[in-house]
Design an enzyme around this catalytic site. Structure first.
Site, PDB file in Angstrom:
ATOM      1  N   ILE A 144       0.856  -1.186   0.000  1.00  0.00           N
ATOM      2  CA  ILE A 144       0.000   0.000   0.000  1.00  0.00           C
ATOM      3  C   ILE A 144       0.893   1.237   0.000  1.00  0.00           C
ATOM      4  O   ILE A 144       1.819   1.337   0.815  1.00  0.00           O
ATOM      5  CB  ILE A 144      -0.886   0.023   1.270  1.00  0.00           C
ATOM      6  CG1 ILE A 144      -1.715  -1.263   1.374  1.00  0.00           C
ATOM      7  CG2 ILE A 144      -1.751   1.274   1.300  1.00  0.00           C
ATOM      8  CD1 ILE A 144      -2.947  -1.308   0.553  1.00  0.00           C
ATOM      9  N   LEU A 145       0.625   2.155  -0.908  1.00  0.00           N
ATOM     10  CA  LEU A 145       1.391   3.403  -0.952  1.00  0.00           C
ATOM     11  C   LEU A 145       0.696   4.454  -0.095  1.00  0.00           C
ATOM     12  O   LEU A 145      -0.525   4.578  -0.122  1.00  0.00           O
ATOM     13  CB  LEU A 145       1.530   3.870  -2.394  1.00  0.00           C
ATOM     14  CG  LEU A 145       2.438   2.964  -3.239  1.00  0.00           C
ATOM     15  CD1 LEU A 145       2.156   3.143  -4.721  1.00  0.00           C
ATOM     16  CD2 LEU A 145       3.908   3.215  -2.920  1.00  0.00           C
TER      17      LEU A 145
ATOM     18  N   ASN B 282      -3.939   1.299 -10.722  1.00  0.00           N
ATOM     19  CA  ASN B 282      -3.647  -0.036 -10.211  1.00  0.00           C
ATOM     20  C   ASN B 282      -4.563  -1.026 -10.924  1.00  0.00           C
ATOM     21  O   ASN B 282      -5.694  -0.677 -11.284  1.00  0.00           O
ATOM     22  CB  ASN B 282      -3.929  -0.085  -8.696  1.00  0.00           C
ATOM     23  CG  ASN B 282      -3.630  -1.443  -8.088  1.00  0.00           C
ATOM     24  OD1 ASN B 282      -2.769  -2.184  -8.555  1.00  0.00           O
ATOM     25  ND2 ASN B 282      -4.348  -1.773  -7.031  1.00  0.00           N
ATOM     26  N   THR B 283      -4.083  -2.222 -11.138  1.00  0.00           N
ATOM     27  CA  THR B 283      -4.961  -3.239 -11.715  1.00  0.00           C
ATOM     28  C   THR B 283      -5.213  -4.308 -10.667  1.00  0.00           C
ATOM     29  O   THR B 283      -4.309  -4.731  -9.947  1.00  0.00           O
ATOM     30  CB  THR B 283      -4.391  -3.827 -13.024  1.00  0.00           C
ATOM     31  OG1 THR B 283      -5.167  -4.960 -13.406  1.00  0.00           O
ATOM     32  CG2 THR B 283      -2.948  -4.220 -12.899  1.00  0.00           C
ATOM     33  N   HIS B 284      -6.477  -4.714 -10.564  1.00  0.00           N
ATOM     34  CA  HIS B 284      -6.902  -5.617  -9.493  1.00  0.00           C
ATOM     35  C   HIS B 284      -7.661  -6.797 -10.095  1.00  0.00           C
ATOM     36  O   HIS B 284      -8.510  -6.605 -10.975  1.00  0.00           O
ATOM     37  CB  HIS B 284      -7.797  -4.847  -8.511  1.00  0.00           C
ATOM     38  CG  HIS B 284      -8.230  -5.685  -7.353  1.00  0.00           C
ATOM     39  ND1 HIS B 284      -7.377  -6.019  -6.315  1.00  0.00           N
ATOM     40  CD2 HIS B 284      -9.419  -6.267  -7.068  1.00  0.00           C
ATOM     41  CE1 HIS B 284      -8.028  -6.779  -5.450  1.00  0.00           C
ATOM     42  NE2 HIS B 284      -9.261  -6.947  -5.880  1.00  0.00           N
TER      43      HIS B 284
ATOM     44  N   ASP C 220      -6.027   5.559  -4.463  1.00  0.00           N
ATOM     45  CA  ASP C 220      -6.304   6.584  -3.461  1.00  0.00           C
ATOM     46  C   ASP C 220      -5.869   6.058  -2.100  1.00  0.00           C
ATOM     47  O   ASP C 220      -5.161   5.046  -2.021  1.00  0.00           O
ATOM     48  CB  ASP C 220      -7.780   7.021  -3.492  1.00  0.00           C
ATOM     49  CG  ASP C 220      -8.734   5.949  -2.982  1.00  0.00           C
ATOM     50  OD1 ASP C 220      -8.257   4.859  -2.574  1.00  0.00           O
ATOM     51  OD2 ASP C 220      -9.960   6.195  -2.984  1.00  0.00           O
TER      52      ASP C 220
ATOM     53  N   GLY D 234      -7.416   4.589   0.229  1.00  0.00           N
ATOM     54  CA  GLY D 234      -8.023   3.347   0.691  1.00  0.00           C
ATOM     55  C   GLY D 234      -7.408   2.134   0.015  1.00  0.00           C
ATOM     56  O   GLY D 234      -6.431   2.235  -0.734  1.00  0.00           O
ATOM     57  N   THR D 235      -7.989   0.965   0.291  1.00  0.00           N
ATOM     58  CA  THR D 235      -7.522  -0.262  -0.351  1.00  0.00           C
ATOM     59  C   THR D 235      -8.408  -0.562  -1.552  1.00  0.00           C
ATOM     60  O   THR D 235      -9.579  -0.916  -1.391  1.00  0.00           O
ATOM     61  CB  THR D 235      -7.586  -1.440   0.661  1.00  0.00           C
ATOM     62  OG1 THR D 235      -6.767  -1.112   1.782  1.00  0.00           O
ATOM     63  CG2 THR D 235      -7.074  -2.725   0.025  1.00  0.00           C
ATOM     64  N   ASP D 236      -7.869  -0.360  -2.741  1.00  0.00           N
ATOM     65  CA  ASP D 236      -8.589  -0.622  -3.996  1.00  0.00           C
ATOM     66  C   ASP D 236      -9.926   0.121  -4.047  1.00  0.00           C
ATOM     67  O   ASP D 236     -10.931  -0.411  -4.532  1.00  0.00           O
ATOM     68  CB  ASP D 236      -8.816  -2.137  -4.165  1.00  0.00           C
ATOM     69  CG  ASP D 236      -7.500  -2.898  -4.234  1.00  0.00           C
ATOM     70  OD1 ASP D 236      -6.541  -2.366  -4.817  1.00  0.00           O
ATOM     71  OD2 ASP D 236      -7.435  -4.019  -3.701  1.00  0.00           O
TER      72      ASP D 236
HETATM   73  C1  GAR Z   1      -2.330  -9.438 -11.199  1.00  0.00           C
HETATM   74  O1  GAR Z   1      -3.404 -10.328 -11.251  1.00  0.00           O
HETATM   75  C2  GAR Z   1      -2.722  -8.194 -10.438  1.00  0.00           C
HETATM   76  O2  GAR Z   1      -4.033  -7.798 -10.626  1.00  0.00           O
HETATM   77  C3  GAR Z   1      -2.502  -8.636  -9.027  1.00  0.00           C
HETATM   78  O3  GAR Z   1      -1.295  -9.334  -9.066  1.00  0.00           O
HETATM   79  C4  GAR Z   1      -1.190  -9.985 -10.335  1.00  0.00           C
HETATM   80  C5  GAR Z   1       0.178  -9.672 -10.907  1.00  0.00           C
HETATM   81  O4  GAR Z   1       0.468 -10.520 -11.970  1.00  0.00           O
HETATM   82  N1  GAR Z   1      -2.473  -7.522  -8.132  1.00  0.00           N
HETATM   83  C6  GAR Z   1      -3.093  -7.502  -6.966  1.00  0.00           C
HETATM   84  O5  GAR Z   1      -3.683  -8.465  -6.521  1.00  0.00           O
HETATM   85  C7  GAR Z   1      -2.988  -6.207  -6.211  1.00  0.00           C
HETATM   86  N2  GAR Z   1      -3.942  -6.174  -5.142  1.00  0.00           N
HETATM   87  P1  GAR Z   1       1.886 -10.464 -12.689  1.00  0.00           P
HETATM   88  O6  GAR Z   1       2.978 -10.370 -11.608  1.00  0.00           O
HETATM   89  O7  GAR Z   1       1.955 -11.722 -13.475  1.00  0.00           O
HETATM   90  O8  GAR Z   1       1.900  -9.242 -13.574  1.00  0.00           O
END
Ligand code: GAR
Length: 220
Positions: A112-113, A127-129, A161, A163-165
């Site tokens: 978390i930043l 961020n991608t989740h 932001d 918060g968390t995601d």
């Molecule tokens: C991805 O699925 C990403 O969404 C997730 O880690 C994986 C990274 O994959 N991130 C989180 O869960 C953040 N909360 P990668 O290392 O193969 O790119």
């Protein structure tokens, strides 16, 4: 908040007549999302962005090797090398600042930043989740969705932001849960979708800019 695609610097003419937007990617693990961004920009110089730096919070993150193989500069800022979270966060800011990014992408960055980072880069960090937020935030989004028994999950790109995601949603794409899925099989299918979505979103943000009004994100 509004970001035009080209503002602060003199353009360096490229295929599109404009310099590519500078992207810094933060990783903690294998970095397949990073690889997708690298591959897409190598395949299409007009995609609008260039990955100029990769930062990891651990020296053994395989994403660092992917960056080096692509000739991209790397930095490691490990939490354990700092007395507390704030000084670590400030060091992350300095390391990212050195790349002068237009956009920062958290791609499997599992820390978390905090306030120092958000104050400096919060307006340009996504961020991608691996779940359809606001359901199943946090570090175990895939396992939590599976345990809940949802039939549809997916991938979400958000602004970061405090918060968390919980930041404004930039884009989402669904993935069906199949009978017999476990965390690994489901996560792998989500990651296929995630890679394509992230490449599309980063390209569009780079080429078209974006606007955030309240929680509503508009690209272009
Ligand atoms: C991805 O699925 C990403 O969404 C997730 O880690 C994986 C990274 O994959 N991130 C989180 O869960 C953040 N909360 P990668 O290392 O193969 O790119």
């Amino acid at each position: 908040m509004s970001h035009a695609p080209s503002t602060d610097e003199a353009p360096e003419p490229g295929a599109s007549g404009r310099r590519p937007r500078k992207v810094v990617v933060l990783v903690s693990g294998s970095g397949t999302l990073l690889q997708a961004l690298l591959d897409a920009s190598a395949a299409d110089p007009a995609c609008g962005y260039s990955v100029v730096g990769v930062l990891a919070d651990r020296a053994d993150a395989y994403g660092l090797a992917r960056a080096r193989a692509a000739g991209v500069a790397t930095a490691v800022v490990a939490l354990r090398d700092f007395p507390d979270r704030t000084t670590w966060d400030e060091a992350v800011v300095r390391a990212v600042e050195a790349f002068a990014p237009d956009l920062v992408v958290l791609a499997g960055f599992m820390k978390i930043l905090g306030a120092p980072f958000l104050t400096r880069f919060g307006d340009r960090t996504i961020n991608t989740h691996p779940a359809l937020l606001p359901s199943f935030p946090g570090a175990h989004g895939v396992a939590d969705a599976l345990a809940y028994g949802v039939k549809i999950t997916g991938s979400t790109v958000i602004f970061v932001d405090e918060g968390t995601d919980s930041g404004p949603i930039v884009a989402q794409r669904p993935v069906l849960v199949e009978d017999g899925d476990d965390e690994e099989t489901l996560h792998e299918r989500i990651k296929v979708v995630e890679r394509a979505l992230l490449v599309e979103v980063v390209g569009r943000m780079a080429r078209e800019g974006w606007t955030v009004t309240d929680r509503k994100v508009t690209l272009g």
